[in-house]
Design a protein around this motif. Sequence first.
Motif, mmCIF file in Angstrom:
data_model
loop_
_atom_site.group_PDB
_atom_site.id
_atom_site.type_symbol
_atom_site.label_atom_id
_atom_site.label_comp_id
_atom_site.label_asym_id
_atom_site.label_seq_id
_atom_site.Cartn_x
_atom_site.Cartn_y
_atom_site.Cartn_z
ATOM 1 N N GLU A 86 0.860 -1.178 0.000
ATOM 2 C CA GLU A 86 0.000 0.000 0.000
ATOM 3 C C GLU A 86 0.900 1.233 0.000
ATOM 4 N N LEU A 87 0.740 2.075 -1.008
ATOM 5 C CA LEU A 87 1.489 3.317 -1.104
ATOM 6 C C LEU A 87 0.522 4.471 -0.909
ATOM 7 N N ARG A 88 0.895 5.410 -0.038
ATOM 8 C CA ARG A 88 0.061 6.584 0.223
ATOM 9 C C ARG A 88 0.927 7.827 0.164
ATOM 10 N N ALA A 89 0.381 8.879 -0.421
ATOM 11 C CA ALA A 89 1.124 10.137 -0.506
ATOM 12 C C ALA A 89 0.153 11.298 -0.473
ATOM 13 N N GLU A 90 0.604 12.400 0.118
ATOM 14 C CA GLU A 90 -0.136 13.649 0.064
ATOM 15 C C GLU A 90 0.853 14.763 -0.189
ATOM 16 N N ALA A 91 0.587 15.563 -1.240
ATOM 17 C CA ALA A 91 1.495 16.639 -1.625
ATOM 18 C C ALA A 91 0.774 17.976 -1.573
ATOM 19 N N ALA A 92 1.517 19.021 -1.234
ATOM 20 C CA ALA A 92 0.987 20.384 -1.209
ATOM 21 C C ALA A 92 1.951 21.293 -1.938
ATOM 22 N N ARG A 96 -2.581 24.071 -4.193
ATOM 23 C CA ARG A 96 -2.923 22.788 -4.802
ATOM 24 C C ARG A 96 -2.495 21.642 -3.899
ATOM 25 N N ARG A 97 -3.443 20.742 -3.629
ATOM 26 C CA ARG A 97 -3.161 19.575 -2.804
ATOM 27 C C ARG A 97 -3.611 18.317 -3.531
ATOM 28 N N THR A 98 -2.782 17.284 -3.485
ATOM 29 C CA THR A 98 -3.132 16.009 -4.096
ATOM 30 C C THR A 98 -2.961 14.906 -3.062
ATOM 31 N N ALA A 99 -3.840 13.929 -3.117
ATOM 32 C CA ALA A 99 -3.770 12.769 -2.232
ATOM 33 C C ALA A 99 -3.932 11.520 -3.073
ATOM 34 N N LEU A 100 -3.171 10.487 -2.736
ATOM 35 C CA LEU A 100 -3.162 9.264 -3.537
ATOM 36 C C LEU A 100 -3.003 8.046 -2.649
ATOM 37 N N ARG A 101 -3.715 6.988 -3.018
ATOM 38 C CA ARG A 101 -3.464 5.671 -2.436
ATOM 39 C C ARG A 101 -3.413 4.664 -3.576
ATOM 40 N N LEU A 102 -2.349 3.859 -3.602
ATOM 41 C CA LEU A 102 -2.188 2.812 -4.605
ATOM 42 C C LEU A 102 -1.909 1.498 -3.909
ATOM 43 N N ASP A 103 -2.696 0.463 -4.216
ATOM 44 C CA ASP A 103 -2.404 -0.906 -3.795
ATOM 45 C C ASP A 103 -1.767 -1.612 -4.979
ATOM 46 N N ALA A 104 -0.594 -2.213 -4.754
ATOM 47 C CA ALA A 104 0.163 -2.825 -5.839
ATOM 48 C C ALA A 104 0.519 -4.264 -5.508
ATOM 49 N N ASP A 105 0.780 -5.055 -6.569
ATOM 50 C CA ASP A 105 1.195 -6.443 -6.364
ATOM 51 C C ASP A 105 2.708 -6.494 -6.153
ATOM 52 N N MET A 115 -7.471 8.601 -6.040
ATOM 53 C CA MET A 115 -6.783 9.893 -6.084
ATOM 54 C C MET A 115 -7.768 11.024 -5.871
ATOM 55 N N GLU A 116 -7.257 12.121 -5.322
ATOM 56 C CA GLU A 116 -8.049 13.334 -5.204
ATOM 57 C C GLU A 116 -7.124 14.533 -5.344
ATOM 58 N N GLU A 117 -7.601 15.563 -6.033
ATOM 59 C CA GLU A 117 -6.846 16.810 -6.168
ATOM 60 C C GLU A 117 -7.766 17.980 -5.838
ATOM 61 N N GLU A 122 -11.761 23.750 -3.537
ATOM 62 C CA GLU A 122 -12.490 23.113 -4.643
ATOM 63 C C GLU A 122 -11.831 21.797 -5.050
ATOM 64 N N ARG A 123 -12.617 20.744 -5.123
ATOM 65 C CA ARG A 123 -12.111 19.467 -5.610
ATOM 66 C C ARG A 123 -12.171 19.468 -7.135
#
Length: 260
Positions: A86-92, A96-105, A115-117, A122-123
């Motif tokens: 599980e990879l998670r990141a939040e950038a600012a 501008r703010r971005t949030a991400l979660r990726l589940d990988a094999d 993902m959300e930006e 405002e989204r």
Amino acid sequence: MLPSTVRPAPRRASRPRLLRLLALAGGVAWLSAAGQDVRAQDARAPGAGAAGADVGSFTLLVGGQPVGREQFSIRRIPDRDGAVLELRAEAAIGERRTALRLDADSAGSPVRIAMEERVGTERVLQLGGQRVRGRFATLARTRTGEAAREYLLRPGAVVLEADAVLLHALLIPREPLAVGDGVTLPSLTPSANAQGTLRVVLEARGDTTVIGGARRVADRWRVVTSAGEVRLLWADSERRLLRMTVPARGLEARRDDVPR
């Protein structure tokens, strides 16, 4: 700000699959709240600091000047539909703010993504995606509406997304390579409806970079995108990402602390 990729013609997802992705995309909102301090939360997670797991933050620079920050975590999870990381990141960056979660094999290929930006309050993007029988289906909501797509997921494919420095950690090959050798990986950028390829080559072993005021020994990798953009990655012996640069754009992501 990062990947440049080519755009094939993805298929549209079926209606039942679209409804499942709507639910997945709707679940991404928790990232902005739960990700306020990814590092503090996941530093306590089992396996943090072990091989295949990492937690920390990057300072983002343009022309040598700080412009933002990305907090991240990588942790092992119980096998769910083939996902083991599980990879998670939040950038600012400014407003501008971005949030991400990726589940990988185990190969770093995507199983699920959310993902959300946001710009201010405002989204502007909400995206969910899931692997289904060798394909990757996505649903994106933007200011202009919804778009559902389905892609053929080629073996070894990896996800790259703009402003997600963390995802470059998945590009470091697991198998030992000699200097000058490399691998070619299929790539997917769901938010841009784009697929392409990446060439990842080991440029040097025993290179050095400064992290948290300390000099660290690292391997240096050269990544070339389908569009010809070059990115340089520095990673330690456990494949933990320490630094990334995009020379043509004057971009740099510099790790704030030594991995533990």
